[in-house]
Scaffold this motif. Structure first.
Motif, PDB file in Angstrom:
ATOM      1  N   GLY A 119     -65.279  81.304 131.961  1.00 12.28           N
ATOM      2  CA  GLY A 119     -65.970  80.021 131.330  1.00 12.28           C
ATOM      3  C   GLY A 119     -67.222  80.050 131.729  1.00 12.28           C
ATOM      4  N   PRO A 120     -67.765  80.004 132.930  1.00  9.08           N
ATOM      5  CA  PRO A 120     -69.185  80.070 133.228  1.00  9.08           C
ATOM      6  C   PRO A 120     -70.135  80.960 132.494  1.00  9.08           C
ATOM      7  CG  PRO A 120     -67.982  79.997 135.134  1.00  9.08           C
ATOM      8  CD  PRO A 120     -66.845  80.229 134.102  1.00  9.08           C
ATOM      9  N   ARG A 121     -69.519  82.076 131.977  1.00 11.24           N
ATOM     10  CA  ARG A 121     -70.318  83.189 131.315  1.00 11.24           C
ATOM     11  C   ARG A 121     -70.055  82.933 129.822  1.00 11.24           C
ATOM     12  NH1 ARG A 121     -68.392  86.068 135.680  1.00 11.24           N
ATOM     13  NH2 ARG A 121     -69.909  87.262 136.902  1.00 11.24           N
ATOM     14  N   GLY A 122     -69.467  82.088 129.296  1.00 12.81           N
ATOM     15  CA  GLY A 122     -69.325  81.739 127.892  1.00 12.81           C
ATOM     16  C   GLY A 122     -68.412  82.679 127.157  1.00 12.81           C
ATOM     17  N   LEU A 123     -67.148  83.121 128.004  1.00 13.88           N
ATOM     18  CA  LEU A 123     -66.456  84.243 127.446  1.00 13.88           C
ATOM     19  C   LEU A 123     -65.027  83.630 127.548  1.00 13.88           C
ATOM     20  CD1 LEU A 123     -67.880  87.452 129.317  1.00 13.88           C
ATOM     21  CD2 LEU A 123     -68.452  86.887 126.943  1.00 13.88           C
ATOM     22  N   GLU A 124     -64.335  84.188 126.435  1.00 16.63           N
ATOM     23  CA  GLU A 124     -62.886  83.902 126.405  1.00 16.63           C
ATOM     24  C   GLU A 124     -62.065  85.005 126.679  1.00 16.63           C
ATOM     25  OE1 GLU A 124     -61.728  82.479 122.438  1.00 16.63           O
ATOM     26  OE2 GLU A 124     -62.815  80.616 122.787  1.00 16.63           O
ATOM     27  N   ILE A 125     -62.613  86.256 126.486  1.00 17.87           N
ATOM     28  CA  ILE A 125     -61.942  87.255 127.143  1.00 17.87           C
ATOM     29  C   ILE A 125     -63.111  88.373 127.693  1.00 17.87           C
ATOM     30  CG2 ILE A 125     -60.098  87.552 125.660  1.00 17.87           C
ATOM     31  CD1 ILE A 125     -61.582  89.710 124.077  1.00 17.87           C
ATOM     32  N   CYS A 126     -62.860  89.163 128.758  1.00 16.53           N
ATOM     33  CA  CYS A 126     -63.725  90.264 129.346  1.00 16.53           C
ATOM     34  C   CYS A 126     -64.599  90.822 128.421  1.00 16.53           C
ATOM     35  CB  CYS A 126     -63.113  91.134 130.287  1.00 16.53           C
ATOM     36  SG  CYS A 126     -62.410  90.369 132.016  1.00 16.53           S
ATOM     37  N   ASP A 127     -66.188  91.083 128.608  1.00 17.64           N
ATOM     38  CA  ASP A 127     -66.627  91.830 128.145  1.00 17.64           C
ATOM     39  C   ASP A 127     -66.940  92.970 129.332  1.00 17.64           C
ATOM     40  OD1 ASP A 127     -68.712  90.894 129.898  1.00 17.64           O
ATOM     41  OD2 ASP A 127     -69.929  90.176 128.276  1.00 17.64           O
ATOM     42  N   ASP A 128     -67.595  94.166 128.837  1.00 22.40           N
ATOM     43  CA  ASP A 128     -67.766  95.266 130.175  1.00 22.40           C
ATOM     44  C   ASP A 128     -68.404  94.463 131.373  1.00 22.40           C
ATOM     45  OD1 ASP A 128     -66.769  96.833 128.345  1.00 22.40           O
ATOM     46  OD2 ASP A 128     -68.218  97.729 127.435  1.00 22.40           O
ATOM     47  N   ARG A 129     -69.513  93.710 131.133  1.00 24.22           N
ATOM     48  CA  ARG A 129     -70.290  93.353 132.134  1.00 24.22           C
ATOM     49  C   ARG A 129     -69.142  92.355 132.993  1.00 24.22           C
ATOM     50  NH1 ARG A 129     -74.213  95.160 134.628  1.00 24.22           N
ATOM     51  NH2 ARG A 129     -72.798  94.861 136.486  1.00 24.22           N
ATOM     52  N   ALA A 130     -68.429  91.745 132.492  1.00 26.34           N
ATOM     53  CA  ALA A 130     -67.437  90.672 133.260  1.00 26.34           C
ATOM     54  C   ALA A 130     -66.612  91.595 134.075  1.00 26.34           C
ATOM     55  CB  ALA A 130     -66.760  89.769 132.506  1.00 26.34           C
ATOM     56  N   ARG A 131     -66.031  92.809 133.391  1.00 22.96           N
ATOM     57  CA  ARG A 131     -65.269  93.390 134.207  1.00 22.96           C
ATOM     58  C   ARG A 131     -65.619  94.193 135.392  1.00 22.96           C
ATOM     59  NH1 ARG A 131     -63.852  95.052 128.913  1.00 22.96           N
ATOM     60  NH2 ARG A 131     -61.712  94.747 128.345  1.00 22.96           N
ATOM     61  N   ILE A 132     -66.971  94.673 135.312  1.00 25.19           N
ATOM     62  CA  ILE A 132     -67.726  95.063 136.484  1.00 25.19           C
ATOM     63  C   ILE A 132     -68.088  93.925 137.522  1.00 25.19           C
ATOM     64  CG2 ILE A 132     -69.808  96.086 137.397  1.00 25.19           C
ATOM     65  CD1 ILE A 132     -69.785  97.499 134.414  1.00 25.19           C
ATOM     66  N   ASP A 133     -68.035  92.709 137.056  1.00 22.43           N
ATOM     67  CA  ASP A 133     -68.716  91.771 138.168  1.00 22.43           C
ATOM     68  C   ASP A 133     -67.419  91.034 138.759  1.00 22.43           C
ATOM     69  OD1 ASP A 133     -71.201  91.975 137.608  1.00 22.43           O
ATOM     70  OD2 ASP A 133     -71.629  90.514 135.921  1.00 22.43           O
ATOM     71  N   SER A 134     -66.328  91.335 138.316  1.00 20.13           N
ATOM     72  CA  SER A 134     -65.126  90.452 138.802  1.00 20.13           C
ATOM     73  C   SER A 134     -65.204  90.755 140.497  1.00 20.13           C
ATOM     74  CB  SER A 134     -63.770  91.104 138.283  1.00 20.13           C
ATOM     75  OG  SER A 134     -63.702  90.708 137.052  1.00 20.13           O
ATOM     76  N   ALA A 135     -65.247  91.837 141.002  1.00 16.53           N
ATOM     77  CA  ALA A 135     -65.038  91.966 142.458  1.00 16.53           C
ATOM     78  C   ALA A 135     -66.326  91.140 143.013  1.00 16.53           C
ATOM     79  CB  ALA A 135     -65.070  93.629 142.915  1.00 16.53           C
ATOM     80  N   GLY A 136     -67.524  91.242 142.527  1.00 18.66           N
ATOM     81  CA  GLY A 136     -68.434  90.268 142.985  1.00 18.66           C
ATOM     82  C   GLY A 136     -68.189  88.907 142.823  1.00 18.66           C
ATOM     83  N   ASP A 137     -67.364  88.382 141.992  1.00 21.48           N
ATOM     84  CA  ASP A 137     -67.073  87.025 141.987  1.00 21.48           C
ATOM     85  C   ASP A 137     -66.090  86.671 142.969  1.00 21.48           C
ATOM     86  OD1 ASP A 137     -68.249  86.755 139.700  1.00 21.48           O
ATOM     87  OD2 ASP A 137     -66.831  86.718 138.169  1.00 21.48           O
ATOM     88  N   ALA A 138     -65.277  87.776 143.336  1.00 19.23           N
ATOM     89  CA  ALA A 138     -64.329  87.342 144.524  1.00 19.23           C
ATOM     90  C   ALA A 138     -65.093  87.337 145.885  1.00 19.23           C
ATOM     91  CB  ALA A 138     -63.546  88.816 144.814  1.00 19.23           C
ATOM     92  N   TYR A 139     -66.272  87.971 146.017  1.00 20.12           N
ATOM     93  CA  TYR A 139     -67.114  87.631 147.101  1.00 20.12           C
ATOM     94  C   TYR A 139     -67.441  86.254 147.003  1.00 20.12           C
ATOM     95  CZ  TYR A 139     -65.891  91.893 149.723  1.00 20.12           C
ATOM     96  OH  TYR A 139     -65.234  92.599 150.325  1.00 20.12           O
ATOM     97  N   ARG A 140     -68.060  85.955 145.841  1.00 17.84           N
ATOM     98  CA  ARG A 140     -68.713  84.571 145.839  1.00 17.84           C
ATOM     99  C   ARG A 140     -67.890  83.373 146.266  1.00 17.84           C
ATOM    100  NH1 ARG A 140     -70.935  85.398 139.940  1.00 17.84           N
ATOM    101  NH2 ARG A 140     -71.784  83.288 139.824  1.00 17.84           N
ATOM    102  N   ALA A 141     -66.594  83.856 145.738  1.00 19.87           N
ATOM    103  CA  ALA A 141     -65.509  82.587 146.210  1.00 19.87           C
ATOM    104  C   ALA A 141     -65.303  82.747 147.474  1.00 19.87           C
ATOM    105  CB  ALA A 141     -64.286  82.966 145.231  1.00 19.87           C
ATOM    106  N   LEU A 142     -65.354  83.928 148.241  1.00 18.05           N
ATOM    107  CA  LEU A 142     -65.023  84.049 149.632  1.00 18.05           C
ATOM    108  C   LEU A 142     -66.198  83.433 150.265  1.00 18.05           C
ATOM    109  CD1 LEU A 142     -63.895  85.112 151.989  1.00 18.05           C
ATOM    110  CD2 LEU A 142     -65.034  87.350 151.850  1.00 18.05           C
TER     111      LEU A 142
END
Length: 274
Positions: A95-118
């Motif tokens: 949602g914050p990236r304006g996406l409904e499904i992953c693009d290649d960048r979002a796939r890569i960033d998912s682990a980083g999002d985990a740490y942002r949440a942590l």
């Protein structure tokens, strides 16, 4: 729900031994801004579920798949895990990236999002910062494993996940040199995420036939469910669905067994202290 209906529901729960889950279901998730909107171009958002505990509790970060569905993940798993006594933060990565499904960048960033949440959770006085796990589904499951795989992301973070659980992740290319206990839950018939590739990671082999050094990294636990396909825990898939050529189907026995395995694993890794 009327007071009478609540009473009936609670009595039914007591008779089935699930009163805690019934009570937890009464409390709704709180929508939170995980980051200051001015501090990031894509500030994360999510649902936060607190516990009734007096002191700091163990916590879980939930990561959705590439098709979003973070609200369903919260409803399906966030509510359940919270009823077990864990603070739960379900992250919306798209949602914050304006996406409904992953693009290649979002796939890569998912682990980083985990740490942002942590980083958000460890500042919460109701969370024990030394007892936080990450759980992900499909691409989120891969991100969960990457979060505890020895590498730059894990090594550069001052805050650490103490366990990782991955539902039907792609294990292709993962090293499997884990810095914390990990659990993989996958269907034997999954034709989108390969159980065979996950077995290779668990056994210390990569996809090029190269084995990692013996006893390097924390062991990974793998549970493979016979007869189960991708997204086996999604009840809306009672009628099977073919998506991008892959078979998706709900499997109640696999879902029930995965719930038991998840609860046991969380209890053993970040659960209540002795």
């Amino acid at each position: 729900m009327t007071n009478f209906a609540k009473t009936v529901a609670l009595l039914a729960a007591l008779l089935t031994g699930s009163a805690a889950e019934c009570i937890a279901a009464e409390s709704s998730a709180t929508y939170v801004e995980i980051e200051n909107p001015l501090a990031s171009p894509h500030p994360l958002q999510g649902y936060l579920r607190q516990t009734k505990a007096a002191g700091p509790s163990p916590a879980v970060v939930l990561l959705h798949s590439c098709h979003g569905n973070w609200k369903r993940i919260d409803e399906r798993w966030g509510k359940r895990i919270a009823s077990w006594g864990y603070v739960v933060l379900t992250v919306d990565s798209l949602g914050p990236r304006g996406l409904e499904i992953c693009d290649d960048r979002a796939r890569i960033d998912s682990a980083g999002d985990a740490y942002r949440a942590l980083n958000f959770l460890v500042r919460d006085p109701f969370v024990d910062p030394d007892r936080v796990a990450v759980i992900g589904f499909a691409n989120g499951g891969r991100a969960a494993l990457m979060s505890v795989d020895h590498g730059f992301l894990e090594q550069s973070s001052p805050n650490k996940f103490r366990a990782a659980i991955a539902f039907y992740p792609s294990c292709l290319g993962l090293k499997g040199e884990m810095t914390a206990p990990a659990l993989i839950l996958i269907g034997e018939l999954d034709d989108w995420a390969s159980a065979k590739q996950c077995r290779n990671v668990v056994e210390g082999r990569d996809d090029w036939g190269i084995s990692r050094q013996k006893d390097k990294g924390v062991p990974i636990k793998l549970t493979v469910f016979p007869g189960a396909y991708h997204a086996f825990d999604a009840p809306q898939l009672t009628t099977p669905l073919v998506l991008k050529g892959h078979h998706l189907e709900f499997n109640k026995p696999a879902t029930d067994q995965s719930s038991e395995a998840l609860r046991e694993f969380l209890g053993a890794t970040i659960g209540a202290k002795e």
